[in-house]
Design a protein around this motif. Structure first.
Motif, PDB file in Angstrom:
ATOM      1  N   CYS A  59     -35.898 -21.759 -22.819  1.00  0.00           N
ATOM      2  CA  CYS A  59     -35.008 -20.579 -22.877  1.00  0.00           C
ATOM      3  C   CYS A  59     -34.082 -20.651 -24.087  1.00  0.00           C
ATOM      4  CB  CYS A  59     -34.122 -20.486 -21.639  1.00  0.00           C
ATOM      5  SG  CYS A  59     -34.991 -20.150 -20.113  1.00  0.00           S
ATOM      6  N   LEU A  88     -42.264 -17.969 -18.474  1.00  0.00           N
ATOM      7  CA  LEU A  88     -41.310 -18.693 -17.628  1.00  0.00           C
ATOM      8  C   LEU A  88     -41.524 -18.404 -16.142  1.00  0.00           C
ATOM      9  CD1 LEU A  88     -38.254 -18.299 -19.986  1.00  0.00           C
ATOM     10  CD2 LEU A  88     -39.438 -20.438 -19.444  1.00  0.00           C
ATOM     11  N   VAL A 111     -33.629 -13.759 -22.116  1.00  0.00           N
ATOM     12  CA  VAL A 111     -34.142 -15.084 -21.736  1.00  0.00           C
ATOM     13  C   VAL A 111     -33.135 -16.166 -22.152  1.00  0.00           C
ATOM     14  CG1 VAL A 111     -35.955 -16.790 -22.186  1.00  0.00           C
ATOM     15  CG2 VAL A 111     -36.567 -14.398 -21.803  1.00  0.00           C
ATOM     16  N   ARG A 134     -39.118 -18.556 -28.640  1.00  0.00           N
ATOM     17  CA  ARG A 134     -38.526 -18.767 -27.309  1.00  0.00           C
ATOM     18  C   ARG A 134     -39.534 -18.422 -26.208  1.00  0.00           C
ATOM     19  NH1 ARG A 134     -33.516 -15.463 -27.603  1.00  0.00           N
ATOM     20  NH2 ARG A 134     -33.042 -16.967 -29.226  1.00  0.00           N
ATOM     21  N   LEU A 186     -35.910 -13.853 -13.319  1.00  0.00           N
ATOM     22  CA  LEU A 186     -37.110 -13.576 -14.122  1.00  0.00           C
ATOM     23  C   LEU A 186     -37.875 -12.374 -13.562  1.00  0.00           C
ATOM     24  CD1 LEU A 186     -38.282 -17.237 -14.816  1.00  0.00           C
ATOM     25  CD2 LEU A 186     -37.646 -15.545 -16.556  1.00  0.00           C
ATOM     26  N   THR A 246     -41.191 -16.638 -23.135  1.00  0.00           N
ATOM     27  CA  THR A 246     -41.126 -15.230 -22.701  1.00  0.00           C
ATOM     28  C   THR A 246     -40.924 -15.197 -21.188  1.00  0.00           C
ATOM     29  OG1 THR A 246     -43.489 -15.166 -22.285  1.00  0.00           O
ATOM     30  CG2 THR A 246     -42.743 -14.538 -24.513  1.00  0.00           C
ATOM     31  N   VAL A 247     -40.576 -14.031 -20.684  1.00  0.00           N
ATOM     32  CA  VAL A 247     -40.400 -13.890 -19.240  1.00  0.00           C
ATOM     33  C   VAL A 247     -41.700 -14.237 -18.514  1.00  0.00           C
ATOM     34  CG1 VAL A 247     -40.026 -12.178 -17.411  1.00  0.00           C
ATOM     35  CG2 VAL A 247     -38.517 -12.219 -19.406  1.00  0.00           C
TER      36      VAL A 247
END
Ligand SMILES: Nc1ncnc2c1ncn2[C@@H]1O[C@H](COP(=O)(O)OP(=O)(O)OP(=O)(O)O)[C@@H](O)[C@H]1O
Length: 337
Positions: free
Chosen positions: A299, A313, A243, A307, A163, A309-310
């Protein structure tokens, strides 16, 4: 294709089978180029390298462990052959040299130079040679081959490292597009880094529309890359696809096998496409912690717009759960200890 359609009777599916040779690695220098990193040693001549061992093989090339005679340093040298395709690769590659020049982070494997026309000492020479930071611990793929399953502690560290790498790349407007275990490498300190930008694309302005949705490694490809028209023909910004791939990798680390198809099922194109685009959601085994289960679920949201997101997460409870554990944790799995 008929088979896929039969298997999914009701939903429309428009899939173009990608060319088999689509795993493309292209940065080109008509002459040696140096990385932009201020820490980068000067590498001007391929003849300064001595081959020590073969580190691995990929699509279209071989990676060698090499010794740089002027400095005594060890590097990984990736030699790619394009044969008659070289002209096409050269054309496409010119646009992408910028990627290498701009990358300078301890989250990604450094590339110290790119050479054209190969190195006579190495296997008769190749078409393109990449001088890369040597990652002593090998790849996550190697690690999974040896250990099959990893602890949640180790997996959490992997999630965090990837990440952080994606966060860096995305902040540079770079989509990796080929996140998979063999592109995640570990150094002797146990630090995991993202490698192989061969099919990365700079995502800027109208380039978004020009992304070739079918490059990369199919098994880790996101649904929107395989079947973009399902989302109104609008391809995502690409970042969400990285992701998704991370989610598949994380699930694989826990289950010890490629998770999206049944054990024993042949991972051919049709099976993979069906599983990625249409299968009901995959659940992590109940033995996984609630945090890990939720991380994977975020993910692997099929609709890229919803979904994780970076950024989300990176602060997810699973990513932060073992933050206090040093990265050396991964070394207990690695062969370089
Ligand atoms: N910088 C490096 N340091 C140490 N080992 C490396 C390095 N780069 C690659 N390797 C090893 O070489 C193997 C082959 O790498 P390569 O990038 O050619 O192909 P791949 O990622 O396995 O597959 P593909 O060609 O589909 O991307 C890797 O799996 C890894 O074990």
């Amino acid at each position: 294709m008929t088979l896929v359609r039969k298997r999914k009777e009701k939903q429309a599916l428009r899939i173009t089978v990608p060319p088999v040779s689509s795993s493309w690695h292209g940065f080109l220098s008509p002459s040696p180029i140096s990385s932009s990193s201020s820490n980068s040693p000067t590498i001007t001549n391929l003849a300064d390298f001595e081959k020590l061992a073969v580190l691995g093989h990929g699509n279209g090339g071989t990676v060698y462990k090499v010794f740089h005679k002027p400095t005594g340093a060890i590097y990984a040298l990736k030699v790619l052959r394009f044969g008659e395709d070289i002209e096409r690769v050269q054309q496409q590659s010119l646009n992408e040299m910028g990627i290498l020049r701009r990358l300078d982070s301890d989250c990604v494997v450094m590339c110290h130079g790119v050479f054209e026309n190969g190195f006579a000492d190495i296997d008769g020479g190749g078409d393109l040679c990449f001088v890369m930071e040597y990652m002593e611990g090998g790849s996550l793929y190697d690690l999974l081959q040896r250990h099959h399953r990893l602890s949640e502690e180790a997996i959490s560290g992997i999630a965090r490292s990837v990440l952080e790498g994606l966060h860096y790349l995305h902040s540079m407007h770079i989509v990796h597009r080929d996140i998979k275990p063999s592109n995640l490498l570990i150094n002797r300190k146990g630090k995991m880094k993202i490698a192989d930008f061969g099919i990365s694309r700079l995502v800027a302005g109208s380039d978004k529309q020009q992304c070739d949705s079918y490059m990369g490694t199919y098994a880790y490809m996101s649904p929107e890359r395989i079947d973009p028209e399902r989302w109104g023909g609008v391809y995502s910004d690409g970042f969400a696809g990285d992701v998704w791939s991370l989610g598949v990798v994380i699930m694989e680390c826990f289950t010890g096998r490629f998770p999206l198809i049944n054990p024993g099922e042949k991972p051919d194109w049709i099976t993979l496409m069906y599983a990625i685009c249409f299968e009901e959601t995959w659940e992590m085994p109940e033995t996984a912690s609630a945090e890990l289960q939720n991380f994977v679920r975020r993910c692997l949201v099929r609709d890229w717009r919803s979904r994780g997101t970076v950024e989300e997460l990176l602060s997810h409870p699973f990513s932060t759960k073992f933050q206090h554990v040093a990265p050396q944790n991964l070394l207990c799995y690695s062969s370089c200890v």
